[in-house]
Write a protein that holds these residues in place. Sequence first.
Motif, PDB file in Angstrom:
ATOM      1  N   ALA A  30      32.040  38.458  36.671  1.00 19.16           N
ATOM      2  CA  ALA A  30      32.583  37.185  37.151  1.00 19.16           C
ATOM      3  C   ALA A  30      33.952  37.405  37.780  1.00 19.16           C
ATOM      4  O   ALA A  30      34.284  36.816  38.821  1.00 19.16           O
ATOM      5  N   GLU A  31      34.760  38.259  37.158  1.00 16.35           N
ATOM      6  CA  GLU A  31      36.077  38.568  37.708  1.00 16.35           C
ATOM      7  C   GLU A  31      35.942  39.312  39.033  1.00 16.35           C
ATOM      8  O   GLU A  31      36.639  39.004  40.006  1.00 16.35           O
ATOM      9  N   GLU A  32      35.052  40.287  39.088  1.00 14.22           N
ATOM     10  CA  GLU A  32      34.848  41.059  40.315  1.00 14.22           C
ATOM     11  C   GLU A  32      34.416  40.155  41.472  1.00 14.22           C
ATOM     12  O   GLU A  32      34.806  40.376  42.626  1.00 14.22           O
ATOM     13  N   LEU A  33      33.615  39.147  41.176  1.00 15.08           N
ATOM     14  CA  LEU A  33      33.101  38.255  42.207  1.00 15.08           C
ATOM     15  C   LEU A  33      34.124  37.206  42.631  1.00 15.08           C
ATOM     16  O   LEU A  33      33.870  36.435  43.555  1.00 15.08           O
ATOM     17  N   GLY A  34      35.259  37.159  41.968  1.00 13.86           N
ATOM     18  CA  GLY A  34      36.329  36.256  42.389  1.00 13.86           C
ATOM     19  C   GLY A  34      36.320  34.889  41.749  1.00 13.86           C
ATOM     20  O   GLY A  34      37.044  33.986  42.203  1.00 13.86           O
ATOM     21  N   PHE A  35      35.524  34.691  40.710  1.00 17.67           N
ATOM     22  CA  PHE A  35      35.549  33.401  40.027  1.00 17.67           C
ATOM     23  C   PHE A  35      36.919  33.178  39.407  1.00 17.67           C
ATOM     24  O   PHE A  35      37.600  34.114  38.976  1.00 17.67           O
ATOM     25  N   GLY A  36      37.323  31.905  39.342  1.00 15.10           N
ATOM     26  CA  GLY A  36      38.641  31.594  38.814  1.00 15.10           C
ATOM     27  C   GLY A  36      38.714  31.588  37.310  1.00 15.10           C
ATOM     28  O   GLY A  36      39.784  31.776  36.731  1.00 15.10           O
ATOM     29  N   SER A  37      37.580  31.345  36.651  1.00 18.05           N
ATOM     30  CA  SER A  37      37.594  31.272  35.196  1.00 18.05           C
ATOM     31  C   SER A  37      36.213  31.570  34.641  1.00 18.05           C
ATOM     32  O   SER A  37      35.196  31.456  35.330  1.00 18.05           O
ATOM     33  N   VAL A  38      36.207  31.963  33.378  1.00 22.83           N
ATOM     34  CA  VAL A  38      34.970  32.080  32.622  1.00 22.83           C
ATOM     35  C   VAL A  38      35.194  31.335  31.310  1.00 22.83           C
ATOM     36  O   VAL A  38      36.235  31.483  30.669  1.00 22.83           O
ATOM     37  N   TRP A  39      34.231  30.508  30.961  1.00 24.59           N
ATOM     38  CA  TRP A  39      34.337  29.696  29.746  1.00 24.59           C
ATOM     39  C   TRP A  39      33.375  30.221  28.691  1.00 24.59           C
ATOM     40  O   TRP A  39      32.212  30.514  28.992  1.00 24.59           O
ATOM     41  N   VAL A  40      33.886  30.362  27.482  1.00 24.82           N
ATOM     42  CA  VAL A  40      33.046  30.769  26.361  1.00 24.82           C
ATOM     43  C   VAL A  40      32.728  29.536  25.519  1.00 24.82           C
ATOM     44  O   VAL A  40      33.469  28.549  25.530  1.00 24.82           O
ATOM     45  N   VAL A  41      31.633  29.610  24.808  1.00 23.12           N
ATOM     46  CA  VAL A  41      31.115  28.453  24.078  1.00 23.12           C
ATOM     47  C   VAL A  41      31.239  28.663  22.576  1.00 23.12           C
ATOM     48  O   VAL A  41      30.907  29.738  22.065  1.00 23.12           O
TER      49      VAL A  41
END
Length: 220
Positions: A30-41
Amino acid sequence: MPSPTPSPAVGVLLPRDLPTHLILPFARRAEELGFGSVWVVEDLGFRGGVAQAATVLASTSRIRVGIGLLPAGARNVAFAALEIATLAQLFPCRTDVGVGHGMPGWMRSVGQWPRSPLTFLEEYIDALRALLRGEGPEVRGRYVHLDGVRLEKSALPDVVPDILAGVRGPKSLAVSGRVADGTILAEPVTPEYARAALGHIGTTRPHRLVAYNIGSVGAD
């Protein structure tokens, strides 16, 4: 110091039942693809949100990590402040924290559903934000009680992370507008729903809006 408000960005949600060995590759990709955030549940019966967030933060370098959602009834506010402050010290400006009522069925199953969820959430978020700012609030609320509790100076983060309320109903949205730094809306989020939610939130100060939506991602 308040957390700098990030620019509008697209994030991804790490599935709660993702096999363990795929969690870190998912976050790194997700970071490599340039997403701004990742949310964990954090869902009852699956995995803890704080442990996942700490692991993902330590395994990435840029991406923001959000926790959605910590159920207020399951986490004493002072001890929640300890965990959040630690993440914010170790990984400044990269952590967002969602707090909510929790699913009523789940919370009742562990004996932690209050008579007034609205009152509880308002007291909780208000006290949590005060603790993270280094204050020592004397709280004698209906549900939240603090007597001489404060974080030591060495435990305070330089940048206080945003505390967002993950709520749905009109009265809960109003609570979020009064005490939280932002609101996490439940999926699906349509433009009409977002406009109505903002009307219920009704805040006059800066307030973030996080929208969950269901999408699909190919194998590549």
